[in-house]
Design an enzyme around this catalytic site. Sequence first.
Site, PDB file in Angstrom:
ATOM      1  N   HIS A  82      53.279  39.212 -15.624  1.00  0.00           N
ATOM      2  CA  HIS A  82      52.031  39.696 -16.306  1.00  0.00           C
ATOM      3  C   HIS A  82      52.098  38.832 -17.792  1.00  0.00           C
ATOM      4  O   HIS A  82      53.209  38.737 -18.505  1.00  0.00           O
ATOM      5  CB  HIS A  82      52.739  41.333 -16.714  1.00  0.00           C
ATOM      6  CG  HIS A  82      51.552  42.071 -17.530  1.00  0.00           C
ATOM      7  ND1 HIS A  82      50.345  42.147 -17.302  1.00  0.00           N
ATOM      8  CD2 HIS A  82      51.814  42.190 -18.896  1.00  0.00           C
ATOM      9  CE1 HIS A  82      49.643  42.906 -18.243  1.00  0.00           C
ATOM     10  NE2 HIS A  82      50.661  42.837 -19.357  1.00  0.00           N
ATOM     11  N   ASP A 161      47.912  56.440 -17.699  1.00  0.00           N
ATOM     12  CA  ASP A 161      47.749  55.175 -18.327  1.00  0.00           C
ATOM     13  C   ASP A 161      46.478  55.195 -18.888  1.00  0.00           C
ATOM     14  O   ASP A 161      46.020  55.137 -20.224  1.00  0.00           O
ATOM     15  CB  ASP A 161      48.266  54.001 -17.994  1.00  0.00           C
ATOM     16  CG  ASP A 161      48.237  52.924 -19.000  1.00  0.00           C
ATOM     17  OD1 ASP A 161      48.723  53.077 -20.061  1.00  0.00           O
ATOM     18  OD2 ASP A 161      47.311  51.918 -18.301  1.00  0.00           O
ATOM     19  N   ARG A 168      44.752  57.041 -27.177  1.00  0.00           N
ATOM     20  CA  ARG A 168      45.596  56.402 -28.038  1.00  0.00           C
ATOM     21  C   ARG A 168      44.350  55.398 -28.991  1.00  0.00           C
ATOM     22  O   ARG A 168      44.489  55.262 -30.004  1.00  0.00           O
ATOM     23  CB  ARG A 168      46.570  55.246 -27.498  1.00  0.00           C
ATOM     24  CG  ARG A 168      47.941  55.935 -26.980  1.00  0.00           C
ATOM     25  CD  ARG A 168      48.537  54.897 -25.889  1.00  0.00           C
ATOM     26  NE  ARG A 168      48.839  53.818 -26.720  1.00  0.00           N
ATOM     27  CZ  ARG A 168      49.103  52.626 -26.101  1.00  0.00           C
ATOM     28  NH1 ARG A 168      48.776  52.609 -24.630  1.00  0.00           N
ATOM     29  NH2 ARG A 168      49.236  51.556 -26.486  1.00  0.00           N
ATOM     30  N   SER A 183      52.612  51.572 -21.130  1.00  0.00           N
ATOM     31  CA  SER A 183      51.492  51.384 -20.578  1.00  0.00           C
ATOM     32  C   SER A 183      51.450  50.224 -19.776  1.00  0.00           C
ATOM     33  O   SER A 183      51.024  50.239 -18.417  1.00  0.00           O
ATOM     34  CB  SER A 183      50.453  51.199 -21.511  1.00  0.00           C
ATOM     35  OG  SER A 183      49.368  50.748 -21.141  1.00  0.00           O
ATOM     36  N   LYS A 187      52.028  50.250 -14.847  1.00  0.00           N
ATOM     37  CA  LYS A 187      51.180  49.530 -13.799  1.00  0.00           C
ATOM     38  C   LYS A 187      51.894  48.435 -13.015  1.00  0.00           C
ATOM     39  O   LYS A 187      51.720  48.217 -11.802  1.00  0.00           O
ATOM     40  CB  LYS A 187      50.062  48.820 -14.526  1.00  0.00           C
ATOM     41  CG  LYS A 187      49.020  49.922 -15.302  1.00  0.00           C
ATOM     42  CD  LYS A 187      47.785  49.355 -15.633  1.00  0.00           C
ATOM     43  CE  LYS A 187      47.903  48.448 -16.896  1.00  0.00           C
ATOM     44  NZ  LYS A 187      48.000  49.301 -18.297  1.00  0.00           N
TER      45      LYS A 187
END
Length: 434
Positions: A82, A161, A168, A183, A187
Amino acid sequence: MWPIDCIEHKRDGKVLTKEEITRFIDDYTAGRIADYQAAAWLMAIYFQGMTYEETKELTLAMAHSGDMVDLSSIPGIKVDKHSTGGIADTTTLIVAPLVAAAGVPVAKMSGRGLGFTGGTADKLESIPGFHVVLPEETFLEQVRRIGLSLITQSGEIAPADKLLYALRDATATVESIPLIASSIMSKKIASGADAIVLDVKYGDGAFMKTKERARELAKTMVGIGNLAGRPTRAVVTSMEAPLGTAIGNCLEVDEAVEALSGKGGRRLMEVVEAIGAQMLLVGGKVRDEGEGRALIRDLVASGKGLAKFREFVKAQGGSTSWIGKRPLTKAPQVFTAVCTDEGYITRIDGRALGEIAMAMGAGRARKEDKIDPMVGIRLFKELYDPVRPGEALFTLYGKEGADMMALAQQVADHIIVTPDQADTIEPVVSEVIV
């Protein structure tokens, strides 16, 4: 009185229990907690922070709020990668086939891009015929067969999320490290990987503006992953300038093919080697980073990485006839600008170039915006490179009717050439956090 007592506990700096966090997330996702109460809880977290243990429990509660992907039918250690996002970041398209070619399965779910350019799924979708939406069993079967598949997120991955992120954004609590970390990691954990490698970026073209904040985020996410039983490593990298030389969807696919053919740029390949080495390490294929980097280079030199990319594209319905033969990018208008000064490139404002490319049609300002896969910017020089008058500096690929001269001037304004070299050279890879 629930949920007020949970809000009070965090407001007063207490450490929340697993039961409190799980119940709060479950109740909010089910609509049993009002937005204004969740907003108060988020603000309490913003000011009081969270311990690694609290952040881990928040991450797991969010991950389990929806579908959990089961990759257990795939042999081996499944590794996910990621990036926190940046300009000209084509790393996934290069490193995923290289790691898969080494025998480490990569089963990756990616979202679409919102902002400067498209996400990884958008880039792949610019290949004629490529399918980024596959049934889950087809996705799993492909990874079992060739070791690699990349699709858009299916089902309801971490719906808590999505709800909390929207809140947020509306309550100025986006920048909380525990909330950012949970967050991202919720995932990743819901997507089913056994191990995770993170590329955490900092600089003008990144979400985290300073190296210190990026390092803090990286340490938090690594801590969460390890506590959750998913071995996690993070590579902290600079986004003070574009990572690669292509900004745009087809252009970045073309750059990925060039990189897999041994013609990758200096900055991009440094990150590919660093991320790839860590993926091979957590995947159990190498003993140390040096061995991992060497294997990545060997997979490029031997052509095995490019062969895996071709196999991957074909498996998901994409055309492969162009690979290694001609560029994918074909735009109605093409304009190449040349250098007018002699010296060294000491600054490339990646964020500004990303915004120009987005305005050209390479990215989305809103989710419903349609991307033009052919438009974008291709740089011929990187940060710190020497330049001479008359050398090609960049090429613009524009839509029919675009004012190419005006766009070229905008891009040129954000590439700074000075007579002398920069006093300090910022390394593209800062450190690895384990």
